[in-house]
Design an enzyme around this catalytic site. Sequence first.
Site, PDB file in Angstrom:
ATOM      1  N   PRO A  44       0.840  -1.200   0.000  1.00 20.79           N
ATOM      2  CA  PRO A  44       0.000   0.000   0.000  1.00 20.79           C
ATOM      3  C   PRO A  44       0.878   1.254   0.000  1.00 20.79           C
ATOM      4  CG  PRO A  44      -0.658  -1.504   1.748  1.00 20.79           C
ATOM      5  CD  PRO A  44       0.599  -2.060   1.166  1.00 20.79           C
ATOM      6  N   THR A  53       2.478   2.618  -2.522  1.00 21.64           N
ATOM      7  CA  THR A  53       3.580   2.697  -3.472  1.00 21.64           C
ATOM      8  C   THR A  53       3.177   3.432  -4.745  1.00 21.64           C
ATOM      9  OG1 THR A  53       2.967   0.451  -4.086  1.00 21.64           O
ATOM     10  CG2 THR A  53       4.937   0.706  -2.756  1.00 21.64           C
ATOM     11  N   GLY A  54       1.932   3.858  -4.834  1.00 22.55           N
ATOM     12  CA  GLY A  54       1.528   4.680  -5.978  1.00 22.55           C
ATOM     13  C   GLY A  54       0.773   3.933  -7.055  1.00 22.55           C
ATOM     14  N   LYS A  55       0.142   2.813  -6.710  1.00 22.99           N
ATOM     15  CA  LYS A  55      -0.596   2.041  -7.715  1.00 22.99           C
ATOM     16  C   LYS A  55      -1.805   2.822  -8.228  1.00 22.99           C
ATOM     17  CE  LYS A  55      -1.036  -1.480  -4.876  1.00 22.99           C
ATOM     18  NZ  LYS A  55      -0.247  -0.939  -3.767  1.00 22.99           N
ATOM     19  N   HIS A  85      17.812  -4.023  27.304  1.00 27.84           N
ATOM     20  CA  HIS A  85      17.347  -4.646  26.073  1.00 27.84           C
ATOM     21  C   HIS A  85      17.854  -3.865  24.855  1.00 27.84           C
ATOM     22  CE1 HIS A  85      14.315  -6.894  23.595  1.00 27.84           C
ATOM     23  NE2 HIS A  85      14.423  -5.804  22.846  1.00 27.84           N
ATOM     24  N   GLU A  86      17.638  -2.562  24.856  1.00 29.20           N
ATOM     25  CA  GLU A  86      18.056  -1.754  23.706  1.00 29.20           C
ATOM     26  C   GLU A  86      19.578  -1.687  23.614  1.00 29.20           C
ATOM     27  OE1 GLU A  86      15.987  -1.082  21.479  1.00 29.20           O
ATOM     28  OE2 GLU A  86      14.162  -1.461  22.642  1.00 29.20           O
TER      29      GLU A  86
END
Length: 594
Positions: free
Chosen positions: A205, A207-209, A424-425
């Site tokens: 979605p 991407t310019g279709k 964690h990071e």
Amino acid sequence: MANSKDKKNNVKIFLIIFGIVLISVMTILLVIYQTQKAEEKKVTYDQLYQDIIHKRVEKIEMTVGSSSVNVKYKDSDDEKTSNINSLQPFMEFVNEQLVKNDELKFDVKTPNKFITFAENLFSFIPTILLVVLIIMIFKMQGIGEKSKVYGENEENNTGVKFKDVAGLDEEKNELIEIVDFLKNPKKFQSMGAKIPKGILLYGKPGTGKTLIAKAIAGEANVPFISMSGSEFIEMFAGLGASRVRKLFEKAKKIAPCIVFIDEIDAIGSRRTSNSGAESENNQTLNQLLVEMDGFESNETIIVLAATNRPEMLDKALLRPGRFDRQITIPAPDLLGREEILKLYAKDKKLADNIDLKEIAGDTAGFTGAELSNLLNEAAILATRNKHKSIEKDDIESAVKKITVGLEKHNRVVSEKDKKLTAYHEAGHAVVSKFLETQDNVKEVSIIPRGLAGGYTMYKTNEDKYYISKTELEEKMIALLGGRAAEKIALNDISTGASNDIEVATGIARDMITVYGMSSSLGPISLKVDEPYELQIFGENITDEVGVQVKQLVDEAYIKAQKLILDNIDILHAVAQTLLERETISEDEFNAFFE
Ligand code: ADP
Ligand code: ZN
């Protein structure tokens, strides 16, 4: 581009609901009002009897055929009514009183037909309105005679040109001949060439279709009719097929034209069983196939359809004479991103030191829609920050906002959670530093964004078309670095790593079943649509897939733990700094390793 369409439909639905509620409320109020009014004006028979005897009544009026009388009192302008249980005794009583009392008047009226009719009409108004509204709803749904197809959109001239579609040069080149077909169908037909009927556009979605489909219509100067697959099957069941038919009826009338079907996977997914929603789907799909086969090539209708799930489509759709051309619309590459940014930067006030090429480098994987959104967000942030023009930090904040969600400063995070997130990071970041193929760390933070408690951002400078096995393995190590750090430094593990684990497992599975990277199974594709298809390989092979996937993940986790153990001092230092300052920049992070 379904947005404005959705909005229109939402407004319609809102109006319908609003209308129904309004009418219902009006009806209820009217009924309450009328009964109350009637209640107020009622006089019991006994009371009336007393009132007449005590000469409080001025006039009694009777209507032929009615069981009630109107009563006018001496001291009041209002008329009251009273039910007369039995007429004869009442009349006798009134006659008696009339003789006794000169002031009392009695009148008999024949009913006025017109007034009765008007009164009835008045009480029917809500019902009539409701019926009208229901008819309107049905018309909008396409049940009414010459109604518009629900959810369909038509533009006589889209006004979009190829120059409005940035990047995608090859795709535009491929589609330019369609414009030619639409402009000069005769030229091709006299040569005996068949004009293609259907073109399928594959791509994520945004991407310019839709944009490119509109550009084809705009360049050829033909009308553009569009509809979304999900709209075909929503609301009333059984209507999908008739909507498809209507859509094509209309297209034939206005041909040459472009018909655009967004989200075609919603109707065109593989036909399966014959139950409920699925058979509804099948009917719609069958109708679409009939229509595609039905129109003649001299009608010059070109159907463009878009989907981001090509593997879901029914194979029948892809046969010759239907959607036999398929074009992939990829997310833009580095150059494409720069061009899209240039296009949308035109109407924005950018600071002089902003380099669109650099932004393009930082936004690998962004779609055209996200890039346009990015500049827009940056403009909003710049305005909010009272900058004279859009500055670098506005753009950086906008990138973060789009990639990791909005900063949530006011979310209360406990000290324990903060510590867990910090380790964690820090684990992701420290491990990545030692992985050759992994991108450099750009920023580490424990400020919650979107759903994540913290984030590690990487610099991405190049677009990759192929990814090596080493790179995939190292990616898994980087992903599992978060969990490894939690385990080693805090001897505790959290749910925070669930997404990392999911992604890492997915990579391992694809390595074995899609990319054929397993040493024992070799270059074989075990990617299947349905689990039973694996049966042809036998249990030995499917068991082996499981073993191999697990082995890959285990290996990555062990390597991640080793890297953490070897660099435990740096891990503590990075995590500590994160707890103090919340965010560490690229330079600050690299300084830990000097
Ligand atoms: P899709 O149909 O593929 O989901 P859209 O065509 O609706 O995507 O694209 C959404 C918006 O993103 C467009 O209206 C346009 O503003 C922008 N956009 C996407 N790709 C491009 C591109 N290549 N050039 C210019 N704008 C683009
Ligand atoms: Zn993580």
